[in-house]
Design a protein around this motif. Sequence first.
Motif, short mmCIF file in Angstrom:
data_model
loop_
_atom_site.label_atom_id
_atom_site.label_comp_id
_atom_site.label_asym_id
_atom_site.label_seq_id
_atom_site.Cartn_x
_atom_site.Cartn_y
_atom_site.Cartn_z
N UNK A 252 0.85 -1.20 0.00
CA UNK A 252 0.00 0.00 0.00
C UNK A 252 0.88 1.24 0.00
N UNK A 253 0.31 2.31 -0.49
CA UNK A 253 1.04 3.58 -0.43
C UNK A 253 0.62 4.35 0.82
N UNK A 254 1.04 5.60 0.90
CA UNK A 254 0.76 6.39 2.11
C UNK A 254 -0.73 6.47 2.40
N UNK A 255 -1.50 6.48 1.30
CA UNK A 255 -2.95 6.61 1.50
C UNK A 255 -3.60 5.26 1.73
N UNK A 256 -2.74 4.26 1.87
CA UNK A 256 -3.23 2.88 2.01
C UNK A 256 -4.03 2.43 0.79
N UNK A 257 -3.72 3.05 -0.33
CA UNK A 257 -4.22 2.51 -1.60
C UNK A 257 -3.31 1.36 -2.01
N UNK A 258 -3.88 0.35 -2.65
CA UNK A 258 -3.07 -0.76 -3.12
C UNK A 258 -2.14 -0.32 -4.24
N UNK A 259 -0.93 -0.79 -4.21
CA UNK A 259 -0.02 -0.56 -5.34
C UNK A 259 0.56 -1.91 -5.78
N UNK A 260 0.32 -2.20 -7.06
CA UNK A 260 0.69 -3.51 -7.61
C UNK A 260 2.02 -3.40 -8.34
N UNK A 261 2.96 -4.26 -7.97
CA UNK A 261 4.24 -4.31 -8.68
C UNK A 261 4.10 -5.17 -9.93
N UNK A 262 5.08 -5.12 -10.79
CA UNK A 262 5.08 -5.97 -11.98
C UNK A 262 4.92 -7.43 -11.59
N UNK A 263 5.67 -7.80 -10.56
CA UNK A 263 5.64 -9.21 -10.17
C UNK A 263 4.26 -9.59 -9.63
N UNK A 264 3.65 -8.63 -8.94
CA UNK A 264 2.26 -8.89 -8.50
C UNK A 264 1.39 -9.18 -9.70
N UNK A 265 1.61 -8.44 -10.74
CA UNK A 265 0.77 -8.60 -11.93
C UNK A 265 1.04 -9.94 -12.60
N UNK A 266 2.30 -10.33 -12.61
CA UNK A 266 2.63 -11.64 -13.14
C UNK A 266 1.89 -12.72 -12.35
N UNK A 267 1.99 -12.56 -11.06
CA UNK A 267 1.27 -13.51 -10.19
C UNK A 267 -0.21 -13.55 -10.54
N UNK A 268 -0.77 -12.38 -10.70
CA UNK A 268 -2.19 -12.33 -11.00
C UNK A 268 -2.49 -13.01 -12.34
N UNK A 269 -1.62 -12.82 -13.29
CA UNK A 269 -1.84 -13.48 -14.58
C UNK A 269 -1.85 -14.99 -14.39
N UNK A 270 -0.89 -15.46 -13.62
CA UNK A 270 -0.86 -16.90 -13.34
C UNK A 270 -2.16 -17.35 -12.69
N UNK A 271 -2.56 -16.56 -11.70
CA UNK A 271 -3.81 -16.88 -11.00
C UNK A 271 -4.97 -16.99 -11.98
N UNK A 272 -5.03 -16.07 -12.91
CA UNK A 272 -6.13 -16.10 -13.88
C UNK A 272 -6.06 -17.36 -14.73
N UNK A 273 -4.86 -17.73 -15.13
CA UNK A 273 -4.72 -18.96 -15.91
C UNK A 273 -5.23 -20.16 -15.12
N UNK A 274 -4.84 -20.21 -13.87
CA UNK A 274 -5.25 -21.35 -13.05
C UNK A 274 -6.77 -21.35 -12.86
N UNK A 275 -7.30 -20.17 -12.74
CA UNK A 275 -8.76 -20.08 -12.63
C UNK A 275 -9.42 -20.64 -13.88
#
Lengths: 165, 165
Positions: B38-61
């Motif tokens: 999260x950033x200072x405002x506690x908004x989520x901030x996604x790194x590239x690697x997070x996005x890679x992970x998410x892509x994998x997750x989507x494939x598995x789904x």
Amino acid sequence: MTDMDERFYKIGEVSEMLGIEQHTLRYLENNLKLKIKRDERSDRIYSESDIETLKLVLKLKEKGLNTTAIKLALENAEETEETGMATRTNNTDLVELVSVARKIVEQNEELLKQNKNMEKRMEKLEEKIERRNEEREKKVQEFLDLWKSEQGSKNKSWLSKLRGK
Amino acid sequence: MTDMDERFYKIGEVSEMLGIEQHTLRYLENNLKLKIKRDERSDRIYSESDIETLKLVLKLKEKGLNTTAIKLALENAEETEETGMATRTNNTDLVELVSVARKIVEQNEELLKQNKNMEKRMEKLEEKIERRNEEREKKVQEFLDLWKSEQGSKNKSWLSKLRGK
DNA sequence: CTGCACCTGACAACAAATTATCAAATGTAT
DNA sequence: ATACATTTGATAATTTGTTGTCAGGTGCAG
């Protein structure tokens, strides 16, 4: 692998043992593409190893995996089972194992041949019995007919006729 | 792996990029226990690697895995990433062993089948013989009956004649 | 202040997976 | 003939997983 477990369980027994309903067992079989053997009546027969598999499946279900995931897990399990031996056994053991396995294959081939021979012999036997039966049948029938007709026409000395023949 | 990983994405962007709703991203984060910064405002901030992970997750789904399973899959993925996962040694021997083992199993199945067939055939043969015997029995009986009646009416002396012979 | 982009939590709505039930058929044993 | 344990297929009922919606909040830029 050493145990050639010949014990098989029917679905009712398995259902009892594992505490899951029969229809659930069938459902799992379909969904997980388990290959459960059948007997002559096409009833399912569960081997010990099948039951082990099912136990694993239940554990994975407990953990919240759906069938798709369990399917994958089972594949993995099989693989690690296979490869697990490699990590535990050194090369010499492995070579020995392979050679023993080869012997088994040879023996099995021999058995297969013997079985085929037996089948052939069976066929011949069947034919033989068939022929013999027919012959006997014919003879008895012939005799009976002869005698009947003899009775029907006259009371000639059927016995002498038989003798003459 | 490079130090230029400073690019972060906010949830709106990620939602756009991956084509999934924001609430779904939050759902996945909770369920898969992803640790999104999260950033200072506690908004989520996604790194590239997070996005890679998410892509994998989507494939598995796509493949039908539920979140529990995906969680496990992610753990595994991390492990194999960390350790580099040395591929099996002794592969050749192992492969051979497995293939031989498979042959054995197949052969055994074949043997079992053959044996069952033979058993069945044997049973049928027995039945057949049984039936034949019965039939013959009947015919002979018939004959005997006739014979007897014949004896009762006329030819009293046929028996003695037969004896004489 | 207003709008926007995000946050949370609760809950509704939908979809998918799982479990249960029913009907009809078969073979086996009593 | 009857009872029993199977089989299959279809379908209902239930549970669980996932997605969507709503009602508030926070921070900040314009």
